[in-house]
Structure formats: C-alpha cells, structure tokens
Write a protein that holds these residues in place. Structure first.
Motif, short mmCIF file in Angstrom:
data_model
loop_
_atom_site.label_atom_id
_atom_site.label_comp_id
_atom_site.label_asym_id
_atom_site.label_seq_id
_atom_site.Cartn_x
_atom_site.Cartn_y
_atom_site.Cartn_z
N ARG A 88 -14.43 13.77 28.84
CA ARG A 88 -13.10 13.16 28.98
C ARG A 88 -12.05 14.21 29.29
O ARG A 88 -11.29 14.08 30.25
CB ARG A 88 -12.72 12.43 27.70
CG ARG A 88 -11.30 11.87 27.72
CD ARG A 88 -10.88 11.35 26.36
NE ARG A 88 -11.72 10.25 25.92
CZ ARG A 88 -11.59 9.66 24.73
NH1 ARG A 88 -10.69 10.10 23.87
NH2 ARG A 88 -12.37 8.66 24.39
N GLY A 116 -6.34 9.49 33.68
CA GLY A 116 -6.87 9.01 32.41
C GLY A 116 -7.84 7.86 32.60
O GLY A 116 -8.90 7.81 31.97
N GLY A 120 -11.78 7.79 31.68
CA GLY A 120 -12.32 6.76 30.80
C GLY A 120 -13.50 6.03 31.40
O GLY A 120 -14.49 5.75 30.73
N GLN A 185 -7.78 5.50 27.88
CA GLN A 185 -7.50 6.88 28.28
C GLN A 185 -6.29 6.98 29.21
O GLN A 185 -5.56 7.96 29.18
CB GLN A 185 -8.73 7.53 28.91
CG GLN A 185 -9.98 7.55 28.05
CD GLN A 185 -9.71 7.58 26.57
OE1 GLN A 185 -8.91 8.36 26.06
NE2 GLN A 185 -10.40 6.70 25.85
#
Length: 311
Positions: A88, A116, A120, A185
């Motif tokens: 991540r 993000g 994810g 995320q």
C-alpha cells in the motif's frame, strides 16, 4: 525551473522507504488489534443474534473458547497486514510520483485520491482477499477442541479451500474487497496529508518529524471516514469469504450484488452496517498505531538524508 523541480524531487521520500515504514507499522498494529478484528468477524457472521454486542461477544469468546481465541488467525492477519502495508505505502508513493505536476513537483488532491484508490485496488487483489479468506475461515470456527475444527491452521485452511473450491476460492469476495479497499485508501491518504498540514503544518520533505502522538491524531482522524462509506462492502466481503460449498456444491450468496440484496431482504438495511462499531474501534486506532510507527521511520529518513532537513 528545472533546478526547482530537481530540488523538489530530492525532497521526496523514495517508495521503498514508504514500503519499509508501512511493514513495520503493520506488525505493531496486528499484535495490538487482533482481538477487535476477531469480535468484528464474529458479529458480522452472527445471523441468529447469539451475541448482544461487542462486550458480550468478547466475553462469550473468552468464556467458551479461552483468551487465546481472541488472537485466532493472528498469523495470517499479521502477515497480511505487513505485506498489505508494504504494498500500500510503496505503490501509493509510486502512483503519486506518476501524478505529480511536472512543473511544481506537487501532487493535487485529485492525484492523491487516484493514487490511494489505485493502491487500495492493488492490495485488495494481490494480498488482502486471499489472506482474509483464510483469516475469516479460521475466525468463524467455534469451540474449545481444535482437533474438531475443519481447518487446523492457515496453511491447512488454504490447501483445503483450494482442494474443495479451486484456487479461485481464495479470491471469494474479491469485488467488494476491491471496492472497500480502493475507497478506504483514496480517502485515508488524502485525509492524512490534509490533517498533517492543517494540524501540524507538516509537508512531506520538509525535514520535520512529527511526534508519535501527532501522527496518531492525524492517522486516527484519517481512518474514521472509511468505515461509514464502506460498511456494506465489508459485510458482504465477510459473508462471501466465510461461505463454503454445501454437500451438493451450492453456495448461499452468488456474488456481491446478490449478497447485498439477500442480506437486505432477510435481515434489513441495518444488517449491511453490522460490525461498524468494532470496525470503528479497530480501523482508526489501527491507522493511529501504523502512522505513529511509519511517520517515525520516514521522519528519521527525512532528517538524515533530505537536503532541507533540520538536524
């Protein structure tokens, strides 16, 4: 302009360092918060109302199965958290590099959201789904006699799933997992950066090392939005991962949409947010712990190696 861009690039923490910081944070988080994850899973799988709430669920597990039962599935959970945070943090840093403005070297909020979300989705497909399938299958087993359990451990569980359900069985619930992790995320990385700037005037590459308590506050706040937005995806993910084929080879839920419709029809709308409270008890504190560790690692790197660091 070229000189300014070069200076900006020097003040960026490399992706491999972000990956290392995430892996260390994942180990600490897993050891601290595994009991809450076990309780969350039991509540989400409770279709008959056996547990009256978080405290009752925890006390029932301890009374009927022993204290160690609260750490069931720790091995796959800790391994999956460590690998997940490594991927991540590292992939998010690489995506952000791709979304940087070529002139200013900065990443916009849109770029942070997309970075993000991409991180994810990647972690959901590569790591989260198979590890959580094994973890949930282990956590749903009840009783004090391990010899009576269908799954004897993480490796045996994975082998049994592959043998009985094919390799794709390890990716049960992949669709809601992708939606949950991608959304989580996207929100978390954007919010964490915003809170660091708003609360502590901390910008990446400025050489400033946040105190652990400051990182914990930013991380906690950044981790609160996701559970509300992704509750249904998390419940559906758990149900899909927990189910195995019956004696006739059938399964209860045919997919993400079918599961949402079935749960809503049989248990009501509120059931789609089952386990929300333990998720709020686990995810924000988990992010607080992880960021407290990760920020110290990256902060020390900034102080030691980045040009503008103040020693």
């Amino acid at each position: 302009m070229a000189a300014a861009t070069t200076t900006e690039s020097r003040n960026q923490i490399p992706p491999y360092m972000k990956a290392v910081s995430g892996s260390l944070g994942g180990v600490v988080e897993a050891c601290c918060l595994q009991p809450i994850d076990v309780i969350k899973t039991r509540l989400q799988l409770d279709r008959v109302g056996a547990y009256k709430g978080i405290a009752h669920c925890g006390s029932t597990v301890v009374r009927t199965e022993g204290v160690r039962a609260l750490w069931k599935g720790l091995t796959p959970f800790a391994t999956h958290l460590t690998l997940k945070y490594t991927l991540r943090m590292g992939s998010n840093a690489m995506f952000q590099t791709a979304f940087k403005d070529s002139e200013t070297g900065k990443v916009s909020n849109r770029g942070r959201l997309l970075s993000g979300f991409g991180a994810g989705v990647l972690e959901a497909l590569a790591i989260v789904t198979p590890f959580e399938v094994v973890k949930i299958r282990l956590q749903q087993q009840k009783g004090l006699s391990p010899e009576l359990f269908k799954y004897k451990g993480p490796i045996h569980c994975a082998r049994t799933i592959v043998r009985e359900e094919s390799i794709l069985g390890l990716w049960s619930g992949a669709a809601p997992t992708v939606m949950r992790n991608g959304t989580n995320q996207a929100v978390m990385f954007t919010a964490k950066n915003a809170f660091d700037i708003l609360l502590w005037n901390k910008h990446e590459g400025d050489g400033k090392v946040l105190q652990p308590w400051q990182s914990m506050i930013s991380g906690f706040l950044a981790g609160t939005a996701g559970p509300f937005c992704t509750g249904p995806f998390d419940v559906v993910k758990t149900r899909l991962m927990a189910q195995s084929r019956d004696s006739e080879g059938g399964i209860r839920y045919k997919g993400m949409v079918h599961a949402i419709r079935t749960i809503y029809a049989e248990e009501g709308l509120v059931a789609l947010w089952r386990g929300l409270l333990p998720r709020l008890m686990r995810i924000p504190p988990g992010q607080a712990i992880m960021w407290a560790v990760a920020d110290q690692v990256t902060g020390l790197y900034e102080m030691r190696y980045l040009r503008n660091a103040t020693l």
